[in-house]
Design an enzyme around this catalytic site. Structure first.
Site, PDB file in Angstrom:
ATOM      1  N   ALA A 132       0.891  -1.088  -0.112  1.00  0.00           N
ATOM      2  CA  ALA A 132      -0.227  -0.081   0.244  1.00  0.00           C
ATOM      3  C   ALA A 132       0.343   1.290   0.065  1.00  0.00           C
ATOM      4  CB  ALA A 132      -0.512  -0.177   0.914  1.00  0.00           C
ATOM      5  N   ASN A 155      -5.797   3.684  10.937  1.00  0.00           N
ATOM      6  CA  ASN A 155      -5.044   2.729  11.721  1.00  0.00           C
ATOM      7  C   ASN A 155      -4.484   2.278  12.877  1.00  0.00           C
ATOM      8  OD1 ASN A 155      -3.188   4.496  10.120  1.00  0.00           O
ATOM      9  ND2 ASN A 155      -1.532   4.275  11.159  1.00  0.00           N
ATOM     10  N   HIS A 191      -0.807  -7.720   3.678  1.00  0.00           N
ATOM     11  CA  HIS A 191      -0.722  -8.166   5.258  1.00  0.00           C
ATOM     12  C   HIS A 191      -1.424  -7.668   5.825  1.00  0.00           C
ATOM     13  CE1 HIS A 191       1.495  -5.206   6.621  1.00  0.00           C
ATOM     14  NE2 HIS A 191       2.357  -4.381   5.222  1.00  0.00           N
ATOM     15  N   GLN A 234      -6.985  -1.096   6.347  1.00  0.00           N
ATOM     16  CA  GLN A 234      -7.051  -1.237   7.062  1.00  0.00           C
ATOM     17  C   GLN A 234      -8.941  -1.390   7.034  1.00  0.00           C
ATOM     18  OE1 GLN A 234      -5.871  -1.138  10.146  1.00  0.00           O
ATOM     19  NE2 GLN A 234      -3.960  -0.869   9.605  1.00  0.00           N
ATOM     20  N   CYS A 241       8.371   5.436  17.507  1.00  0.00           N
ATOM     21  CA  CYS A 241       9.435   5.507  17.367  1.00  0.00           C
ATOM     22  C   CYS A 241      10.803   5.830  16.645  1.00  0.00           C
ATOM     23  CB  CYS A 241      10.202   4.153  17.429  1.00  0.00           C
ATOM     24  SG  CYS A 241      10.315   3.848  19.775  1.00  0.00           S
TER      25      CYS A 241
HETATM   26  C1  LIG Z   1      -0.367  -0.399   7.205  1.00  0.00           C
HETATM   27  C2  LIG Z   1      -1.225   0.129   5.831  1.00  0.00           C
HETATM   28  C3  LIG Z   1       0.088   1.236   4.925  1.00  0.00           C
HETATM   29  C4  LIG Z   1       1.356   0.496   4.497  1.00  0.00           C
HETATM   30  O1  LIG Z   1       0.912  -0.661   3.711  1.00  0.00           O
HETATM   31  P1  LIG Z   1       2.228  -1.620   2.674  1.00  0.00           P
HETATM   32  O2  LIG Z   1       1.618  -2.758   2.104  1.00  0.00           O
HETATM   33  O3  LIG Z   1       2.689  -1.980   4.429  1.00  0.00           O
HETATM   34  O4  LIG Z   1       3.123  -0.508   1.867  1.00  0.00           O
HETATM   35  C5  LIG Z   1      -0.601   2.285   4.708  1.00  0.00           C
HETATM   36  N1  LIG Z   1      -1.308   2.993   4.879  1.00  0.00           N
HETATM   37  C6  LIG Z   1      -2.901   2.017   6.339  1.00  0.00           C
HETATM   38  C7  LIG Z   1      -3.391   3.111   6.542  1.00  0.00           C
HETATM   39  C8  LIG Z   1      -1.738   1.141   6.837  1.00  0.00           C
HETATM   40  O5  LIG Z   1      -2.561   0.997   7.575  1.00  0.00           O
END
Ligand SMILES: *Cc1c(COP(=O)(O)O)cnc(C)c1O
Length: 406
Positions: A75, A155, A205, A183, A330
């Site tokens: 994403a 998130n 993922h 999400q 962090c």
């Molecule tokens: C985890 C997340 C991303 C990043 O996605 P990746 O596939 O790890 O690059 C982007 N936006 C939100 C809201 C997320 O929770």
């Protein structure tokens, strides 16, 4: 009943790959290993066929056409492609983008990058409930605006933005609407036509699929969205994103989507019950605790609570048998309070002392009960050691206390 430690409650960060997904992927490593772009032999055809099935499975979840799904590495890349791709392609139409201060860094940093390139970006604020103000959005749109990017569900705090209203405003004003739906995808119902979404980012993922594979939905009709590619090469994915397709990853991504569709309704009920059970148990037992984010317009599997008079890092240390995130991010040198919680008006202290509970497909009621008990006992243990808590119990209004400088 005893639970197995450690307990995983960080499903907003990533999810366990479902064993059924792994099983679906395995043949695509060393049995069906063709390049989906090889059009001249059966190895390539078999891979392409598997990709086509996955595209269908993924499109179905959001009411899209399979042709509208563009595979990416995740994403983060989808957000980059959507926002930079629109900014470059529609540069003659305008140079203004609207987004929100509580977006994921993959959106915010992309927008900052574009600002350095001379584009103009409006960052909408949020209310105490984490939601944007629709009138503010309307007022921010100018004749130079080409894109509105508002995430579906946050998130950190799980709030779901008013997508339908945002989509309607964008459609009326002739502005493209992108949503980072990482999400929300497959966790709550989403339909790109009903919501007037033109671009939608998601990733495997966070839905019990493998890491390193994601997708971008790109609307093909009413309107047909164009993008400037950010990765050039063999012209894969209709020219939007070159690179040999990750066939096993895509097969797993598709399988994960199929499972989401089958289980969405029952999972919404189950996760809502787990979340409410955790919230109720903790709130009943602890004073001076606050649930962050809108009470009902939110994801089933997310709960974010601030514990006043508790130091966040100490709380996390006391909960080391539980995988959780705190309201601190962090960065290289220091612990920064969460910019999402701060945007909702929380002070640094309260933001630091917040916990995010992310429930998922493999979370059990026993685990929820174990964690709730542990949180309650840790909060009370830490407060017993806290002079601030003592003053609070004595009825001292801490906001009026003058501290000695040191
Ligand atoms: C985890 C997340 C991303 C990043 O996605 P990746 O596939 O790890 O690059 C982007 N936006 C939100 C809201 C997320 O929770």
């Amino acid at each position: 009943m005893s639970v197995k430690l450690p307990i995983y409650l960080d499903n907003n960060a990533t999810t366990r790959t479902d064993p059924r997904v792994v099983e679906a992927m395995l043949p695509y490593f060393s049995e069906v290993y063709g390049n989906a772009a090889s059009r001249s032999h059966s190895f390539g055809w078999a891979a392409e066929e598997a990709i086509d099935i996955a595209r269908e499975q993924l499109a179905k979840v959001i009411g899209a056409d399979p042709k509208e799904i563009i595979f990416t590495s995740g994403a983060t890349e989808s957000n980059n492609l959507a926002i930079k791709g629109v900014a470059e392609m529609y540069a003659e139409k305008g140079d203004h983008i609207i987004t929100v201060v509580t977006e994921h860094k993959a959106v915010l940093d992309t927008c900052k990058h574009l600002e350095k390139d001379g584009k103009s970006v409006t960052y909408l604020g949020v209310g105490a409930d984490g939601l944007i103000d629709l009138d503010e959005l309307k007022a921010a749109i100018t004749d130079k605006t080409i894109l509105v990017s508002v995430m579906a569900a946050n998130n950190e705090i799980g709030v779901i933005q008013p997508l339908k209203e945002i989509g309607a405003i964008c459609r009326e004003k002739g502005v493209l609407f992108h949503t980072d739906a990482v999400q929300a995808y497959g966790k709550v119902p989403l339909d790109v036509n009903d919501l007037h979404i033109d671009l939608l980012s998601f990733t495997a993922h966070k839905i019990y699929g493998p890491k390193g594979i994601g997708a971008l939905y790109v609307r093909r009709r009413n309107p047909r969205v164009k993008l400037t590619a950010q990765i050039d090469g063999g012209g894969h994915e209709r020219g939007f994103r070159s690179g040999t397709l990750n066939v096993p990853g895509i097969v797993g991504f598709g399988k994960a989507a199929e499972l989401l569709m089958e289980e969405m309704e029952s999972e919404i009920t189950r996760l809502t019950a787990l979340r409410d059970r955790m919230a109720q148990t903790i709130m009943d037992a602890c004073d001076s605790c606050y649930i962050n984010g809108h009470a009902t317009q939110r994801l089933p599997g997310n709960l974010n609570i601030s514990f006043e008079f508790v130091e966040g890092e100490s709380l996390l240390m006391g909960l080391k048998d539980v995988a959780l995130s705190s309201g601190s991010a962090c960065t290289s040198a220091s612990l920064e309070p969460s910019y999402v919680l701060k945007a909702m008006g929380l002070g640094d202290e309260l933001a630091h002392s917040s916990l995010r509970f992310g429930f998922g497909r493999f979370t059990t009621e026993e685990e929820v009960d174990w964690v709730a008990r542990k949180v309650i006992s840790e909060v009370s243990r830490l407060r017993e050691m806290s002079p601030l808590w003592e003053l609070h119990l004595e009825g001292v209004d801490l906001s009026t206390v003058k501290w000695n400088a040191h």
